[in-house]
Design an enzyme around this catalytic site. Structure first.
Site, PDB file in Angstrom:
ATOM      1  N   GLU A  23       0.739  -1.182   0.142  1.00 37.26           N
ATOM      2  CA  GLU A  23       0.007  -0.012  -0.154  1.00 37.26           C
ATOM      3  C   GLU A  23       0.943   1.130  -0.129  1.00 37.26           C
ATOM      4  O   GLU A  23       1.682   1.510   1.001  1.00 37.26           O
ATOM      5  CB  GLU A  23      -0.867  -0.025   1.415  1.00 37.26           C
ATOM      6  CG  GLU A  23      -1.856   1.328   1.013  1.00 37.26           C
ATOM      7  CD  GLU A  23      -2.710   1.325   2.444  1.00 37.26           C
ATOM      8  OE1 GLU A  23      -3.226   2.374   2.821  1.00 37.26           O
ATOM      9  OE2 GLU A  23      -2.941   0.272   3.233  1.00 37.26           O
ATOM     10  N   LYS A  45      -7.955 -15.081  16.345  1.00 31.75           N
ATOM     11  CA  LYS A  45      -8.191 -14.721  14.947  1.00 31.75           C
ATOM     12  C   LYS A  45      -9.510 -14.558  14.741  1.00 31.75           C
ATOM     13  O   LYS A  45     -10.019 -14.587  13.342  1.00 31.75           O
ATOM     14  CB  LYS A  45      -7.501 -15.848  14.032  1.00 31.75           C
ATOM     15  CG  LYS A  45      -5.903 -16.158  14.465  1.00 31.75           C
ATOM     16  CD  LYS A  45      -5.537 -17.524  13.565  1.00 31.75           C
ATOM     17  CE  LYS A  45      -4.236 -17.664  13.762  1.00 31.75           C
ATOM     18  NZ  LYS A  45      -3.562 -18.879  13.194  1.00 31.75           N
ATOM     19  N   ASP A  99       2.078 -14.106  12.744  1.00 31.90           N
ATOM     20  CA  ASP A  99       1.217 -14.799  12.169  1.00 31.90           C
ATOM     21  C   ASP A  99       0.290 -13.650  11.709  1.00 31.90           C
ATOM     22  O   ASP A  99      -0.417 -13.003  12.448  1.00 31.90           O
ATOM     23  CB  ASP A  99       0.407 -15.525  12.953  1.00 31.90           C
ATOM     24  CG  ASP A  99      -0.992 -16.337  12.448  1.00 31.90           C
ATOM     25  OD1 ASP A  99      -1.141 -15.964  11.407  1.00 31.90           O
ATOM     26  OD2 ASP A  99      -1.277 -17.346  12.923  1.00 31.90           O
ATOM     27  N   HIS A 153      -2.699   9.901  -1.631  1.00 32.56           N
ATOM     28  CA  HIS A 153      -2.962   8.537  -2.293  1.00 32.56           C
ATOM     29  C   HIS A 153      -3.132   8.641  -3.712  1.00 32.56           C
ATOM     30  O   HIS A 153      -2.614   7.791  -4.569  1.00 32.56           O
ATOM     31  CB  HIS A 153      -4.378   8.208  -1.687  1.00 32.56           C
ATOM     32  CG  HIS A 153      -4.033   7.435  -0.432  1.00 32.56           C
ATOM     33  ND1 HIS A 153      -4.167   5.872  -0.510  1.00 32.56           N
ATOM     34  CD2 HIS A 153      -4.005   7.788   0.821  1.00 32.56           C
ATOM     35  CE1 HIS A 153      -4.002   5.448   0.976  1.00 32.56           C
ATOM     36  NE2 HIS A 153      -3.858   6.693   1.547  1.00 32.56           N
TER      37      HIS A 153
END
Length: 596
Positions: A278, A410, A486, A584
């Site tokens: 990004e 998660k 993770d 952006h």
């Protein structure tokens, strides 16, 4: 055009042409701009340099006197007119002379390069003309054979890529055959394609992880008819992931890593690695780090450190489930349960047990410290030991699953938002008023108002769970990928509430992030991979801390929180100043059409 008149061409004499031997390349200097000067170069340059600075000083003095005496600047004397003409002449000479030399260096280089790739027909023409003046001048009539000159081979600067041929929509691209494959590999590929050899068994059968990945990739291309040309295979140690990181590999994905910082946190500076695709993310976080740095740095506090696992068990009645709840929560039984839990690891230490009942089902949450490891495997082994012990005491207990989702791993869950999981960290900083204006390009009052309406009220209106922030998950994900964490645990690790308040009579900004469930480790999993290990080493938290077990993982958690603080500060400032869309559009737009 007579090609023999070019200055740097290696020619053949009549004597050497008959023998097929080239002469040494003759160095002929290219014409230079200084050749046209009547005086030596150093005198001419000195003259014009002196003229330039002298008339410049004279004009500046004269114009200053005119301003003091209120004389119009457009009224000039003869001496001033001559000075301006001299200034223009010296500028033209200096720019023109050095500009010509600069451009000529590229022109001569281009001519030399084009000469090196001259076609062989012109070279052959020179040899034939020169040979007529040598011993074999009558070669055509007497039958004398002139040996051809040796062919010069020019090594290509870059490897040539095969030409891309446009295929129709009905045609399928042919699979790419890897040139490194031997006949034995070809037989194995055919066996995998035909289903005779399982793809997952290649490593064990071949004993070579690199070869297994190469064969698997080629077989996959043939089975699917899709090219994996852009997926790199070479340059990775596949034996390092065998049995621990990834199964059935066919390559690896490349993610660019940027550095934000220095982040001044608790009196120490850190260069934070961030793996992301990004645009603007690293640059924005870096700006936040700068604002924190020039304001004196940020401070962090570790509130809690404990990984959880919650198995679910079932009884025939709710009464029996309640009896087990009272048993495991009784402080008198904690020592016995701790001995059972801790025996499977020298780092795992049981911290506490909490239970929740749903009818005749009981959810038992175990919390433990895990050293420098993230600790999911460690806590799971300890839980299994306790369950084996409890089953001997409660034979009617039915273990449904070692994880009952009450942990909760998660997945966004209120239990982690309230109780915490992994490392709970709060990080704060006071940003000075001048820094807010000069570095962040906004105002303190505007930031406070935006944070209230966006991160607090807006998130509440959306029913957010742990999402009272601008983009904490952006920074958490980037740091996790770079350091071998993770990435799926970004879900609960990104739980964050960002607070902003005007302090010091409304002049300065107090900003803080509270993150109750940062799940990180510096050993195990992806942390042992070479790239991720290098990023951990950059932060000074590589591997386990032997002197103070667990301190490296705790430090990494505070660095994550500090990075989130920097990212929140910069993004909120960009939104407040109306710069988000502009930045952006500049840094986060794709200009490549991958469909072609």
């Amino acid at each position: 055009m007579d090609v023999r008149r070019r200055p740097v061409k290696p020619l053949y004499t009549s004597k050497d042409a008959s023998a097929g031997e080239p002469l040494k390349q003759q160095e002929v200097s290219s014409p230079k701009a200084s050749d046209a000067l009547p005086l030596p170069l150093y005198l001419t340059n000195g003259l014009f340099f002196t003229m330039f600075f002298s008339v410049m000083y004279f004009l500046l003095v004269r114009w200053r006197e005119k301003i003091r005496n209120s004389i119009p600047l457009h009224v000039v004397t003869l001496s001033e007119l001559l000075a301006m003409v001299s200034l223009i002449a010296s500028v033209i000479y200096l720019l023109g002379f050095f500009g010509i030399g600069f451009v000529q260096s590229f022109v001569s280089r281009s001519n030399s390069d084009s000469w090196d790739i001259e076609d062989e027909n012109a070279e052959q023409l020179i040899i034939e003309e020169d040979s007529r003046r040598g011993p074999c001048a009558a070669a055509t009539t007497l039958g004398c054979v002139v040996p051809p000159p040796p062919v010069r081979k020019i090594a290509p600067m870059v490897p040539q890529q095969p030409a891309k041929v446009a295929l129709s929509q009905t045609e399928k691209p042919s699979p790419i055959i890897m040139p490194a494959l031997s006949e034995d590999d070809e037989e194995i590929i055919q066996s995998v394609v035909q289903g005779k050899t399982p793809s997952y068994s290649l490593e064990s059968k071949l004993g070579d992880c690199m070869r297994a990945a190469s064969i698997r990739k080629e077989a996959l291309q043939r089975i699917t008819g899709k090219s994996l040309e852009g997926l790199p295979l070479e340059g990775f140690d596949y034996s390092s992931i065998l049995g621990q990181c990834c199964e059935m590999p066919v390559g690896y994905v490349q993610i660019p890593v940027g550095i934000a910082g220095p982040l001044l946190l608790d009196g120490r500076e850190y260069s934070v690695p961030m793996a992301t695709t990004e645009g603007c993310l690293v640059a924005s976080t870096n700006r936040g780090c700068k604002a924190i740095f020039v304001s004196g740095g940020a401070d962090s506090v570790l509130l809690r450190d404990g990984m959880t696992r919650a198995p679910v068990v079932r009884f025939t009645t709710a009464k029996r489930a309640a009896e087990l709840k009272f048993f495991v929560e009784d402080p008198l039984n904690f020592e016995t349960l701790s001995l059972m839990f801790n025996k499977s690891s020298r780092f795992a230490r049981l911290q506490g047990i909490q239970c929740a009942i749903a009818g005749k089902n009981l959810y038992i949450t175990f919390s433990c410290s895990t050293g420098d490891a993230m600790g999911m495997n460690m806590v799971s082994k300890g839980v299994q030991n306790v369950l084996d012990y409890l089953q001997s005491e409660y034979p009617d207990m039915d273990v449904i699953g070692i994880s009952g989702n009450f942990c909760s791993d998660k997945k966004p869950a209120a239990v982690n938002w309230i109780e915490g999981r992994g490392k709970s960290v709060v990080c704060e900083a006071i940003i000075k008023e001048e820094v807010v204006k000069k570095v962040l390009k906004t105002e303190v009052a505007a930031l406070v108002e935006l944070n209230m309406l966006k991160n607090l009220t807006g998130s509440a209106m959306a029913g957010a769970l742990g999402g009272f922030n601008a983009h904490a998950s952006n920074i958490v994900s980037a740091v996790y990928l770079a350091t071998g964490q993770d990435p799926a645990q970004n879900v609960e690790s990104s739980h964050c509430i960002t607070m902003m308040e005007a302090v010091n009579d409304g002049k300065d900004l107090h900003v803080s992030v509270t993150m109750p469930s940062i799940e990180v480790g510096t050993v195990g999993g992806g942390t042992q991979l070479a790239s991720q290990s290098a990023c951990l080493n950059l932060l000074g938290v590589k591997g386990a801390n032997r002197d103070a077990p667990g301190s490296n993982a705790r430090l990494l958690a505070t660095i994550v929180a500090g990075s989130v603080l920097a990212g929140e500060l910069s993004l909120m400032s960009a939104i407040s100043a109306g710069q988000l869309v502009k930045s952006h559009m500049k840094y986060n737009r794709s200009i490549k059409d991958i469909s072609k």
